[in-house]
Each structure stands twice: as C-alpha cells, then as structure tokens.
Design an enzyme around this catalytic site. Structure first.
Site, PDB file in Angstrom:
ATOM      1  N   HIS A  22     -16.368   4.545 -16.967  1.00 58.78           N
ATOM      2  CA  HIS A  22     -15.443   3.420 -17.567  1.00 58.78           C
ATOM      3  C   HIS A  22     -16.022   2.289 -18.335  1.00 58.78           C
ATOM      4  O   HIS A  22     -15.406   1.124 -18.491  1.00 58.78           O
ATOM      5  CB  HIS A  22     -14.641   2.934 -16.418  1.00 58.78           C
ATOM      6  CG  HIS A  22     -13.685   4.259 -15.769  1.00 58.78           C
ATOM      7  ND1 HIS A  22     -13.783   4.121 -14.399  1.00 58.78           N
ATOM      8  CD2 HIS A  22     -13.160   5.007 -16.040  1.00 58.78           C
ATOM      9  CE1 HIS A  22     -13.113   5.151 -13.968  1.00 58.78           C
ATOM     10  NE2 HIS A  22     -12.672   5.726 -14.922  1.00 58.78           N
ATOM     11  N   TYR A  60     -18.573   0.499 -18.121  1.00 60.45           N
ATOM     12  CA  TYR A  60     -18.894  -0.841 -17.464  1.00 60.45           C
ATOM     13  C   TYR A  60     -20.499  -1.129 -17.539  1.00 60.45           C
ATOM     14  O   TYR A  60     -20.970  -0.027 -18.033  1.00 60.45           O
ATOM     15  CB  TYR A  60     -18.606  -0.894 -15.679  1.00 60.45           C
ATOM     16  CG  TYR A  60     -17.123  -0.909 -15.598  1.00 60.45           C
ATOM     17  CD1 TYR A  60     -16.403  -1.897 -16.449  1.00 60.45           C
ATOM     18  CD2 TYR A  60     -16.298  -0.064 -14.840  1.00 60.45           C
ATOM     19  CE1 TYR A  60     -15.108  -2.218 -16.034  1.00 60.45           C
ATOM     20  CE2 TYR A  60     -14.949  -0.246 -14.600  1.00 60.45           C
ATOM     21  CZ  TYR A  60     -14.226  -1.478 -15.403  1.00 60.45           C
ATOM     22  OH  TYR A  60     -13.011  -1.268 -15.353  1.00 60.45           O
ATOM     23  N   CYS A  68       4.226   3.305  -7.142  1.00 59.16           N
ATOM     24  CA  CYS A  68       4.359   4.712  -7.370  1.00 59.16           C
ATOM     25  C   CYS A  68       5.934   5.225  -7.609  1.00 59.16           C
ATOM     26  O   CYS A  68       6.768   4.739  -6.851  1.00 59.16           O
ATOM     27  CB  CYS A  68       3.845   5.361  -6.382  1.00 59.16           C
ATOM     28  SG  CYS A  68       3.849   7.303  -6.730  1.00 59.16           S
ATOM     29  N   CYS A 115       3.409   9.934 -14.430  1.00 61.70           N
ATOM     30  CA  CYS A 115       3.966   9.239 -15.230  1.00 61.70           C
ATOM     31  C   CYS A 115       3.093   7.672 -15.539  1.00 61.70           C
ATOM     32  O   CYS A 115       3.599   6.980 -16.226  1.00 61.70           O
ATOM     33  CB  CYS A 115       5.241   8.684 -14.453  1.00 61.70           C
ATOM     34  SG  CYS A 115       5.208   7.733 -12.971  1.00 61.70           S
ATOM     35  N   MET A 123      33.826  11.351  -7.691  1.00 62.32           N
ATOM     36  CA  MET A 123      34.614  10.425  -6.686  1.00 62.32           C
ATOM     37  C   MET A 123      35.468   9.134  -7.311  1.00 62.32           C
ATOM     38  O   MET A 123      34.879   8.420  -8.121  1.00 62.32           O
ATOM     39  CB  MET A 123      33.628   9.728  -5.679  1.00 62.32           C
ATOM     40  CG  MET A 123      32.739  10.721  -4.812  1.00 62.32           C
ATOM     41  SD  MET A 123      33.628  11.855  -3.809  1.00 62.32           S
ATOM     42  CE  MET A 123      33.908  10.763  -2.239  1.00 62.32           C
ATOM     43  N   GLU A 150     -16.909   0.915  -4.069  1.00 59.05           N
ATOM     44  CA  GLU A 150     -17.391   1.077  -5.454  1.00 59.05           C
ATOM     45  C   GLU A 150     -17.839  -0.021  -6.015  1.00 59.05           C
ATOM     46  O   GLU A 150     -17.091  -1.110  -6.544  1.00 59.05           O
ATOM     47  CB  GLU A 150     -16.065   1.633  -6.214  1.00 59.05           C
ATOM     48  CG  GLU A 150     -16.457   1.844  -7.710  1.00 59.05           C
ATOM     49  CD  GLU A 150     -15.338   2.289  -8.625  1.00 59.05           C
ATOM     50  OE1 GLU A 150     -15.309   3.228  -9.379  1.00 59.05           O
ATOM     51  OE2 GLU A 150     -14.260   1.728  -8.252  1.00 59.05           O
TER      52      GLU A 150
END
Ligand code: ADP
Ligand code: SF4
Length: 665
Positions: free
Chosen positions: A171, A173, A360, A345, A459, A102
C-alpha cells in the site's frame, strides 16, 4: 461439514507458530486505533470466536514520525502501548486463534498532523497527505534509527502477546517506497538496482526475525504489483524478483496489489471475487513459506479451489470477515447457506476514509461489539409479543429477522410481489448485482424462523389498526425528490423531469438525456453508465468538481469517472440546476454565470424524501415506530443499522458506551 470443505480446516505452520485452520483475517482498519483499545479488542474477539484461525490488527505505527491523524491507527511507540494492545491479543487467544499485528511506517504517506514531526521518505518529495509540506530524504542515520524503531516495536508486540509480527511493504508505505523505482531515486546502497532498493526490506525482515523470531512468526505484506505499468513494481517483473530475492526470509508472504484508487479493496462494481489471483498466483512457486492473499472470498467452493490449485495456503479476508465474522464457523458446521456474504459495497472503506468507526451494510453489529454490546450471531430473547412490520425493504427485512430471532411473533407485510424494496431496483444497475445478497440473506434466514411474510399486501392505516399488534414498525422507505433540492442547490421548476424511481418503473427517457447529480453517491453515475451503455447520449451535470464525489470514500470515484469518460458521457461540473425548458438551465457555482445544456430528458438525482404517510396517520397508536429510509433516507447500511437497533431496543433503550481518555500517560 461438507467433506469437500475439510481442507479449509487443516492447521498450517507459520514459522514457530501454527494456525488452527486456513481462515486468515488479514489486517484491516477499524477506526478505533490507539484511542479505543476496548472497542478494537471486542471487534477482533468476535472474529476469533467466529472461527478465523488468524486474526490481525490494523496498521500499528512504530514511531511518531508515522502518524496517520485524523484516521485511527494503533501505536507501539513506547511501553505504555503494550497493555492496551495486550487486550486485543488476549481476546484473540481466548478463542484459540493466532494474533497478528501489522507494524507500520507510512513514510511519505504519513500525515504527522498530530505529532508535527517531519515526514520521512526515500527521497525529497511532497508529503502526500500533509500538503503543502515536503517529506525529507532519509539519510543513513535516519535509516539506522528506523531499523531500531521496527525492532523495538516488534519486541513490544511480542510482549503484548502477538504471534505474527508484520513487516509492512504494501500500500505504498515506507518500505515499499524504497522498493519502487517510482519513489526511490537514491544514489546510495538503498537506491539504484532492485537489490539495493530491497535492502531496507531485507534488513527489516532480518532485524525483526532476530528480535522476535524465536517465538513469533515474521510476516511480510508485499504489494507485488502497484498497477503503474513498467515504471513501477509489477507482478511480471520486479514484484516477482523481490519474492525471488527474499523468498525464504519471512515466515509468511501476505501479498496483494497496491497503488492508487483502492486497487486492493476494489468494490464489487469494479471487481469479481478472486480478482487478485492473476497478480499473486506466481508467489507460491517461488517460496516454500505459506502464502496468503485476499479477493472478497465468500464461496467455500472457491476457497477450496484456491487451496487445491495452489494459489494460496490461507483464505485471506478482510471484508468477508467484516460482513460475517462467523463465516468459518458456518462452513465448519455445515451452515454455509447462512453466510452473510459481503456485497462489495465498500461502506466499510468509507468508514476508514471518513475517520469514523467501522461499519458494514450486511453486518449492522460490526463496530458495535463493545459500545453497544452487539454480537453478530446472538440476540437476547424478548417477550413474545405480536409485531407487524410494514415494508419489506432492507430495513423491514432486518427488523423482522432480528425481532423473530429475539422470539417475537413477527408479521411482515410488503405491497410489492417481491420483498427487497430498493435492493430490487438498485441491484439491476451495472455492477451492483451482489447487492441482492442483502435481500437474499435476510429472506433465507427469515425462512428459518416462524415469521409470517405477506407479499402483495399494501397496508392502510385502518388495516394496521385492525391487525392488533403490540408493536408496529413502519419501514416504508423513501422516494427520490422531484423538486431538485440537493446538497448544493435549493431546487427549482423542473416540469416533466424524471427521477430514478421513474426509470426503475420503466419510464423511457427519450432523446438526449441530462442527469443532474446533487446527491453525489452512486445513483447518478450508475444511471449514466446504464443509459450510455444502452447507446443514449448522456450529459452528466453536477455542482461538484467530479462525478459521484461521495464515492471517493468508497474508493470508487476514480473508477466511476474513468468509466463514464470511457463511455463518452459528457461531464459538466460546477453547475447548479435552476430550471428546465428544452434543456437544463444552470448557473456556475463560482461565478453565477448562466449556462444551458439542450436535451430532451432530465433525470434528477438530488435526494430522497421519507415515506411517512402511514406513520403520520397512525400517530398515537401504542408501539408505533419508524425505521430505515422512512426515518432518514440514507445508505442501505444506515437503513439496516437503524432497523437492527430498533429490534435490539424494542424492550428499552441501550446505553451508548464511550471509551473515555485516560488521565495518565
Ligand atoms: P428501506 O431501505 O428503509 O428498507 P425501501 O424503500 O427499500 O426502504 O423499502 C420500503 C418498502 O416498503 C418497499 O418495498 C415498499 O414497497 C414497501 N411499502 C411502502 N408502503 C407500504 C405499505 N403501505 N404497505 C406495505 N408495504 C409498503
Ligand atoms: Fe462488504 Fe459492504 Fe460490509 Fe464492506 S460494508 S464488508 S464491502 S458488505
């Protein structure tokens, strides 16, 4: 493979190259950039190995006037950049995928903090990420030079071995800044009519094709809607007209939405799977060239539907490929049930925004491929020893699963009836249902191992000693604190205050509610949203200047603030809580002036305390370990990573490799 998924594995021609299937990992940041080429190559290699037919790099600057420091980005500024990038292209080719790159110029979005070159833009305007400086308007000589930079970078990308070379007009640019009337007020051949504003994009496409189009495909990444209404590019008007204008020039259309507030990678809290479809669906009707877009796709049936309904030719994915690099392989092998689905998230976005390596929540191996040598699907076998994991939240589940995959005899005890810990609570908050996938995936995969699970098994230290395991992993989590100590405040006296734990346990906050946020992640905002939706009068008090400030990193802050304002939540900023007496007594963070917010109920969201009682009582027990929130209350991503690391290192610590800077240039 399920025969209905076969369409996803058809090859697709992109100009002079052919993708082996329809799985297309669209460009996404890694936080490695030009400084850490081996880490970047190892990350992309895993994607190709996992079956993505096209694997793209992150943004790659074509010239020092586009420098995104302190964020990590790739560079093709000179021939010295070719060899490091060739590592990535070769790693992708090793597994038969096409390598995309890109090429990028940020224009007014570039910080240029490192290079200290003037910021370039179509017009004189604030340099958005390097205030107080101002971007200069590109003159004709600048435009000629800029076209050359794109061309030279494309030639270098070809020499590095890339198959798909991008012209990046998304985006916000530089090429997009020329395209949008919001950012282009030029009076020359590059301003005014849409045709003029699209001139630079057309020239870049033609230049790039002319330079490398004999063997490389030339892709355009275009934001077809910047979500700014008719002032800007919209999918009904100018976005459509640009596609009409340039329809057959690129070999591939990679289309998305752009604009402020992370619209392209919205979290699950604010978007559904496939949320971009309404904006991008028109593109295929206007071009014969293949089209790719994104939408957090994790369901193979939805993917098939995208293709069959003619929305796109590829299944574009950034986040789903981060959460599960082996998503395509799992579909191909009829193991779709094993896909580690992205939960939306945006912790991966936070890594980018905080200028650190990719991470991640669902996939703790992401970003660790080179420096720790972790693979998402393979773990080295370990000696079969008996291990007891106490606590079945995200950390306990992850530790149990990874240890079972390594061949240990795993026993997992959880005091509640349901496994899942904090996930069971947090996934009930508005928009967070997908977080349940953290629990569901691990429970499902544990079902394929020989691990033994004991629900409703609280426990004690004695139980644990009696169990006689060689390793004991304490994953007992954390609780919300009651003393009000947070990031900005030192705490105080808050009798009868509730915490999020109380609310989840069913406590009914009576009357008007004050939620005090000195933690700054999602919890206070999500609770305020839930209570306001239930018709409660909610005042949100925080020492910060905005609600849920840390969520700026997950690209959610603006959405959360807008939602709370829309629900009528009263927002009080710049106040540190001091005490409670028929309301919240607080002081201004700047002046110290006292303030009072009358209310019946106070909910404190200020931080969490690790639950270490068992661990403390068991000190001295051989093979004892502490993981997850019990070690360090943090995001779910950190809890899972901590447990995964423990499971990898149960037979000895692993080195943390660092890519050291070279000495030459
Ligand atoms: P993490 O994010 O680290 O996994 P959680 O708070 O989500 O932390 O999970 C901790 C889990 O540990 C909870 O499900 C809790 O019920 C369980 N737990 C706490 N103490 C015990 C115990 N003594 N025995 C078994 N399970 C326990
Ligand atoms: Fe998905 Fe969250 Fe992983 Fe990003 S961090 S890929 S949003 S699960």
């Amino acid at each position: 493979m399920d025969p209905s998924h076969a369409i996803l594995f058809e090859p697709v021609k992109i100009g002079p190259v052919t993708a082996p299937n329809r799985f297309y990992q669209t460009p996404h940041a890694t936080g490695f950039g030009w400084q850490r080429p081996q880490s970047g190559a190892a990350l992309r290699k895993v994607k190709a190995e996992g079956g993505w037919g096209v694997v793209c790099t992150e943004y790659c600057s074509i010239h020092p006037s586009s420098d995104d420091s302190p964020h990590a980005f790739l560079t093709l500024w000179d021939d010295g950049d070719i060899a490091p990038l060739a590592l990535t292209a070769a790693a992708i080719h090793d597994h038969g995928a096409l390598a995309g790159i890109e090429l990028w110029h940020g224009g007014a979005h570039a910080s240029n903090r490192m290079t200290r070159l003037p910021t370039l833009a179509p017009r004189v305007q604030p340099a958005l990420y390097h205030l107080p400086s101002t971007a200069r308007a590109m003159d004709r000589a600048d435009i000629r030079a800029f076209r050359l930079w794109q061309r030279e970078a494309a030639l270098r990308a070809k020499r590095a071995g890339f198959d798909i070379i991008y012209v990046y007009a998304g985006h916000d640019y530089l090429p997009f800044q020329f395209l949008s009337a919001r950012t282009n007020d030029r009076g020359d051949a590059y301003g005014g009519s849409l045709e003029n504003r699209a001139r630079l994009l057309r020239e870049m496409l033609e230049d790039t094709k002319e330079a490398v189009g004999d063997t490389c495909a030339v892709a355009v990444r275009l934001a077809v809607d910047e979500l700014q209404g008719p002032q800007g590019v919209t999918s009904e008007a100018e976005g459509r007209e640009v596609v009409e204008l340039l329809a057959e020039i690129p070999d591939l259309w990679d289309v998305n939405i752009a604009g402020a507030l992370g619209n392209d990678s919205k979290s699950a809290r604010f978007s559904e799977e496939g949320f971009q479809e309404d904006y991008i669906r028109f593109v295929k009707g206007l071009t014969s060239k293949p089209v790719v877009s994104v939408g957090r796709f994790t369901s193979p049936d939805r993917m098939v539907s995208q293709i069959r309904r003619g929305i796109q030719d590829f299944i574009g994915a950034a986040r789903p490929s981060i959460a599960d690099p082996f998503l395509p392989a799992k579909i191909r092998e009829g193991r779709a049930d094993e896909i580690r689905e992205c939960i939306g998230c945006n912790i991966c976005r936070a890594a980018n925004n905080e200028a650190v390596g990719l991470r991640c929540t669902q996939n703790p191996t992401m970003g660790e491929e080179w420096r720790r040598g972790w693979h998402p699907e393979r773990v080295p076998p370990a000696k079969r020893e008996k291990v007891l994991v106490v606590g079945g939240g995200p950390a306990g589940l992850e530790a149990a699963l990874t240890l079972a995959r390594r061949g240990l005899e795993v026993h997992l005890a959880e005091k509640a009836r349901q496994f899942g810990g904090r996930v069971n609570r947090e996934s009930t908050l508005p928009g967070l249902a997908t977080w349940g996938r953290v629990r569901d995936h691990r429970l499902h995969m544990l079902g394929k191992t020989d691990a033994t699970l004991y629900p409703e098994s609280e426990m004690t230290a004695q139980d644990i000693r009696d169990f006689g395991a060689a390793h004991v992993v304490i994953a007992t989590g954390s609780v919300w604190r009651r003393d009000g100590m947070g990031v900005c405040g030192m705490g105080g006296a808050f009798p009868a205050a509730l915490t999020p734990d109380d609310i989840f346990a069913g406590a009914d906050p009576g009357g008007d509610v004050v939620i005090y946020d000195d933690e700054h992640y999602f919890m206070a905002g999500a609770l305020a949203e839930r209570l306001a939706t239930q018709g409660r009068r909610v005042t949100y008090v925080t020492p910060q200047a905005q609600v849920s400030t840390w969520t700026a990193y997950t690209d959610e802050q603006g959405f959360i603030q807008a939602r709370l304002m829309g629900l009528g939540v009263r927002i009080v900023t710049g106040q540190v809580a001091r005490s409670w007496d028929q309301g919240l007594h607080s002081v201004c963070t700047y002046t110290g002036r006292e303030a009072f917010t009358p209310a019946e109920t106070l909910i404190l969201c200020t931080g969490r305390l690790p639950v270490t009682g068992l661990y403390d009582q068991l000190q001295g027990l051989p093979g004892l370990a502490l993981v997850g929130d019990a070690l360090q209350p943090s995001s779910m991503a950190d809890a899972i990573h901590s447990a995964h690391r423990f499971a990898r290192e149960i037979d000895g610590p692993q080195p943390l490799r660092r890519e050291m800077p070279g000495l030459g240039s």
